[in-house]
Every structure is written in structure tokens, then in C-alpha cells.
Motif scaffolding. Sequence first.
Motif, PDB file in Angstrom:
ATOM      1  N   CYS A 189      -0.034  -8.588  -7.125  1.00  0.00           N
ATOM      2  CA  CYS A 189       0.658  -8.323  -5.864  1.00  0.00           C
ATOM      3  C   CYS A 189      -0.321  -7.633  -4.918  1.00  0.00           C
ATOM      4  CB  CYS A 189       1.877  -7.436  -6.080  1.00  0.00           C
ATOM      5  SG  CYS A 189       2.692  -6.878  -4.556  1.00  0.00           S
ATOM      6  N   THR A 190      -0.406  -8.130  -3.724  1.00  0.00           N
ATOM      7  CA  THR A 190      -1.164  -7.427  -2.687  1.00  0.00           C
ATOM      8  C   THR A 190      -0.249  -7.224  -1.497  1.00  0.00           C
ATOM      9  OG1 THR A 190      -2.017  -9.492  -1.770  1.00  0.00           O
ATOM     10  CG2 THR A 190      -3.387  -8.366  -3.403  1.00  0.00           C
ATOM     11  N   TYR A 191      -0.578  -6.257  -0.684  1.00  0.00           N
ATOM     12  CA  TYR A 191       0.267  -5.944   0.453  1.00  0.00           C
ATOM     13  C   TYR A 191      -0.617  -5.522   1.621  1.00  0.00           C
ATOM     14  CZ  TYR A 191      -0.656  -1.292  -1.319  1.00  0.00           C
ATOM     15  OH  TYR A 191      -1.290  -0.168  -1.767  1.00  0.00           O
ATOM     16  N   ASP A 192      -0.019  -5.523   2.770  1.00  0.00           N
ATOM     17  CA  ASP A 192      -0.764  -5.166   3.964  1.00  0.00           C
ATOM     18  C   ASP A 192       0.031  -4.117   4.730  1.00  0.00           C
ATOM     19  OD1 ASP A 192      -1.717  -6.782   7.075  1.00  0.00           O
ATOM     20  OD2 ASP A 192      -2.655  -5.147   5.972  1.00  0.00           O
ATOM     21  N   THR A 193      -0.583  -2.985   4.986  1.00  0.00           N
ATOM     22  CA  THR A 193       0.071  -1.939   5.752  1.00  0.00           C
ATOM     23  C   THR A 193      -0.971  -1.028   6.357  1.00  0.00           C
ATOM     24  OG1 THR A 193       1.744  -0.184   5.680  1.00  0.00           O
ATOM     25  CG2 THR A 193       0.292  -0.389   3.766  1.00  0.00           C
ATOM     26  N   SER A 194      -0.597  -0.365   7.423  1.00  0.00           N
ATOM     27  CA  SER A 194      -1.464   0.636   8.031  1.00  0.00           C
ATOM     28  C   SER A 194      -0.990   2.052   7.687  1.00  0.00           C
ATOM     29  CB  SER A 194      -1.489   0.453   9.548  1.00  0.00           C
ATOM     30  OG  SER A 194      -0.176   0.552  10.073  1.00  0.00           O
ATOM     31  N   GLU A 195       0.089   2.127   6.924  1.00  0.00           N
ATOM     32  CA  GLU A 195       0.623   3.424   6.538  1.00  0.00           C
ATOM     33  C   GLU A 195      -0.197   4.050   5.421  1.00  0.00           C
ATOM     34  OE1 GLU A 195       3.219   4.764   8.177  1.00  0.00           O
ATOM     35  OE2 GLU A 195       3.132   2.986   9.449  1.00  0.00           O
ATOM     36  N   SER A 196      -0.156   5.368   5.348  1.00  0.00           N
ATOM     37  CA  SER A 196      -0.861   6.065   4.272  1.00  0.00           C
ATOM     38  C   SER A 196       0.075   6.459   3.147  1.00  0.00           C
ATOM     39  CB  SER A 196      -1.553   7.312   4.823  1.00  0.00           C
ATOM     40  OG  SER A 196      -0.579   8.184   5.396  1.00  0.00           O
ATOM     41  N   ASN A 197       1.366   6.572   3.479  1.00  0.00           N
ATOM     42  CA  ASN A 197       2.328   6.910   2.437  1.00  0.00           C
ATOM     43  C   ASN A 197       3.445   5.875   2.417  1.00  0.00           C
ATOM     44  OD1 ASN A 197       3.375   8.347   0.320  1.00  0.00           O
ATOM     45  ND2 ASN A 197       4.639   9.631   1.639  1.00  0.00           N
ATOM     46  N   TYR A 198       3.778   5.402   1.238  1.00  0.00           N
ATOM     47  CA  TYR A 198       4.795   4.360   1.102  1.00  0.00           C
ATOM     48  C   TYR A 198       5.152   4.258  -0.377  1.00  0.00           C
ATOM     49  CZ  TYR A 198       0.268   2.115   0.390  1.00  0.00           C
ATOM     50  OH  TYR A 198      -1.012   1.844  -0.012  1.00  0.00           O
ATOM     51  N   TYR A 199       6.094   3.382  -0.661  1.00  0.00           N
ATOM     52  CA  TYR A 199       6.533   3.175  -2.039  1.00  0.00           C
ATOM     53  C   TYR A 199       6.406   1.708  -2.408  1.00  0.00           C
ATOM     54  CZ  TYR A 199       8.535   7.765  -1.286  1.00  0.00           C
ATOM     55  OH  TYR A 199       8.688   9.087  -1.000  1.00  0.00           O
ATOM     56  N   LEU A 200       6.053   1.462  -3.637  1.00  0.00           N
ATOM     57  CA  LEU A 200       5.921   0.104  -4.155  1.00  0.00           C
ATOM     58  C   LEU A 200       6.802  -0.045  -5.382  1.00  0.00           C
ATOM     59  CD1 LEU A 200       2.063  -0.072  -3.854  1.00  0.00           C
ATOM     60  CD2 LEU A 200       3.651  -1.452  -2.518  1.00  0.00           C
ATOM     61  N   PHE A 201       7.358  -1.237  -5.544  1.00  0.00           N
ATOM     62  CA  PHE A 201       8.289  -1.488  -6.630  1.00  0.00           C
ATOM     63  C   PHE A 201       8.017  -2.857  -7.252  1.00  0.00           C
ATOM     64  CE2 PHE A 201      11.218   1.882  -5.283  1.00  0.00           C
ATOM     65  CZ  PHE A 201      10.955   1.977  -3.938  1.00  0.00           C
ATOM     66  N   TRP A 202       8.369  -2.976  -8.510  1.00  0.00           N
ATOM     67  CA  TRP A 202       8.495  -4.272  -9.148  1.00  0.00           C
ATOM     68  C   TRP A 202       9.952  -4.414  -9.592  1.00  0.00           C
ATOM     69  CZ3 TRP A 202       5.504  -8.464  -9.472  1.00  0.00           C
ATOM     70  CH2 TRP A 202       4.142  -8.330  -9.186  1.00  0.00           C
TER      71      TRP A 202
END
Lengths: 117, 114
Positions: free
Chosen positions: B23-36
Motif C-alpha cells: 500500500c502506498t499513499y500520497d499526502t502532505s500531512e505530517s500526522n495521520y492514521y493508516l488502517f488495514w
Amino acid sequence: GAGVSQSPRYKVAKRGQDVALRCDPISGHVSLFWYQQALGQGPEFLTYFQNEAQLDKSGLPSDRFFAERPEGSVSTLKIQRTQQEDSAVYLCASSSSLTGRWVYGYTFGSGTRLTVV
Amino acid sequence: AQTVTQSQPEMSVQEAETVTLSCTYDTSESNYYLFWYKQPPSRQMILVIRQEAYKQQNATENRFSVNFQKAAKSFSLKISDSQLGDTAMYFCAFMKHEMDDMRFGAGTRLTVKP
């Protein structure tokens, strides 16, 4: 209830018919989300409620889609004049977070599979 | 806008073996959450594992672990000792800290073979 309950589980509608899909979230959960999942795709956000207030409806694909949660618990997603492209699984999720930012993720229901013929 | 990419539409693994879903993602945020999330034929999305971006330690839940590479914006899921019951669609999801909705990838269909 113990989980998020959605009904009906399956719905077949003739093109042009109106449909109503129900979501019963976990008791006490203030945040409620609707997602649309097309065949072979991931869920796409439709709309978000915090209690009875619809705070975000940016994902609703057209003005034929309408959602409500009048008493802050059960929610209904209504689709008017259904089209074939509306065929999808409609998932409901709830969260106990006031802002929806629930680090443990949402609790999803099993969805309603809508087929428009 | 945040996007989530799962480049493996289908994967298969032998029972008891190990498999890794990408899984790859694209964001400019520094804090976030990832889930499966796991979605069996019953259609219910079941949370498998989550990761908070500010935590450097990779999350682990029993046979499930992640390899979180923040700089590379990569979040892979490793399933060890695969079981027949692991057969399902697996979705990677991203949630921005200040946003309320969750963004999902297109999913990977995993089949565990006996």
C-alpha cells in the motif's frame, strides 16, 4: 445492538424507482458515515453525520441522493429515480468519537447490495 | 487530496506461509492514521490493524504486522502463518488527522490455498 445493522441486505430496484436504505449504528455512537462501494473497488465516502447534524455531504454523487438522521441514531440513505450506475454496496459505519477522528477506526455494517435493473 | 494505491489486485499464498500486501499513499500531512481492513464475502469491513503516523514503531496484532515507511509513504501488511480464514479482500485506508472521512485503496484479493 452490538454492531452496526443495515437493512435490507439486498435490494433490487427497477430503474427510476426510489429506494431507502437503513442503518442502525452502535448505541451511543455519535458519528455515522455512509460509503458507496462499487464492484471490485474500495469504499467511497458519501456523507457524515454527527448526531443529527449532517456535517459533510460532499461525497453524494448527485441530488438524487439524500441522507438523514433525524434523532441522531438511525440513519436512512434515500436514492430517488435510481439509475444503473447506482448499483453498488452501500456501507454504513459508526464511531463514538465526537469529531469522527477515532483512532481505532470505524465499525462497519455488512452493507446493502443495491442492484438497479 | 489524499490518495491510496494498492498495486496488487490479487495475491495468493499457501496455508502457513507468509504474505505481504502493498500500500502506498500520497499526502502532505505530517500526522495521520493508516488502517488495514479485511472484507470477507459477508461484506463487513473488519479492522485488522492500525498505525499512527507519529509513532515510529510498526504496529503488530498477533499474526498481522505492518512495515510503515513514512518517508516513502508506504504501509505494507504482513500476514504470517496464513490461515484459510484469511481469504478475503484487504483494503488499505488513510485518515487525515483533521478530517472525518476515511480514504480507501482499491483492494487486494487474497486467497489462502490449502
